[in-house]
Scaffold this motif. Structure first.
Motif: not given
Ligand SMILES: O=C[C@H](O)COP(=O)(O)O
Length: 235
Positions: A8, A88, A162-163, A194, A215
């Motif tokens: 990211k 995404h 996510i996050g 994850v 992350s």
């Molecule tokens: O591209 C990855 C995803 O957006 C997962 O992000 P995360 O592992 O921080 O939840």
């Protein structure tokens, strides 16, 4: 299996290069034969040769031209990039990319033979409406996409996971992946909170062909451990 790190808007080019080199030596030292992808921030792209595949988090569907703030194929080619993330959740929801634009990107990079990791997933309010609504919502994200494309990989990432540290239950992941496999036989990754602590369990689930990690992948050591788990499972 496919183990992917989406960095990211994190890490400078120097730190990213160090990160990729660390992952590369880990793979070599431990004879890891899984497919390992890393998506750095655009300004942190660099030439890399080895088994880690470096991809782009985003690019405009153009060779070059007047698209202020964007990069196109010419800028990717400079770094030998042949892999791209499209759709995404942060691009769809935070940056307002509509399905039509994603389809345009998909077709453009498909025609150039790119490996495309196409992301789908539902926001919490849709999930709360139940399984059927959720699958209807996700189905719309497949509209216009060539699901038979040989270089396609799908990543299922529930927006609310996510996050956030939240994840669907293992049963939910299996059920959703089973439905999504009916839409496309392409490898299907799970993404959304994850971590090292749950990666082995997620990777072992039926219908999970890999993971897309945000992350937790920022720590090279953690990401390497996840690659190791995938190697041990060797599905
Ligand atoms: O591209 C990855 C995803 O957006 C997962 O992000 P995360 O592992 O921080 O939840």
């Amino acid at each position: 299996m496919i183990i992917a790190a989406n960095l990211k808007t994190n890490l400078t080019r120097i730190k990213t290069t160090k990160y990729i080199n660390e992952v590369e030596s880990f793979l070599k030292k431990n004879n890891i034969s899984q497919e390992v992808l890393v998506f750095p921030a655009t300004s942190s792209l660099n030439l890399h040769s080895g088994s880690v595949v470096v991809g782009a988090q985003n690019a405009y569907p153009t060779i070059n031209g007047a698209f202020t703030g964007e990069i196109g194929y010419e800028q990717l080619e400079e770094f030998n990039i042949k892999t791209i993330l499209i759709g995404h959740s942060e691009r769809r929801h935070l940056l307002g990319e509509a399905q039509e634009k994603l389809v345009e990107k998909f077709n453009f990079y498909k025609n150039l033979g790119f490996k495309i990791i196409f992301c789908v997933g539902e926001p919490i309010e849709v999930r709360e409406e139940g399984f059927e609504s959720m699958m209807e919502y996700i189905s719309k994200q497949y509209e216009g996409i060539d699901t038979l494309y040989e270089n396609l990989v799908i990543a299922y990432e529930p927006v609310w996971a996510i996050g956030t540290g939240l994840t669907p239950t293992s049963e939910d992941i299996v059920a959703i992946h089973q439905e999504l496999k009916k839409k496309s036989q392409a490898p299907l990754l799970y993404g959304g909170s994850v971590k090292v602590t749950n990666a082995a369990e997620v990777l072992a689930l039926e219908g999970v062909d890999g993971i897309l990690v945000g992350s937790a992948a920022l720590y090279a050591e953690h990401f390497c451990t996840m690659c190791q788990y995938a190697q041990e499972l060797n599905k």
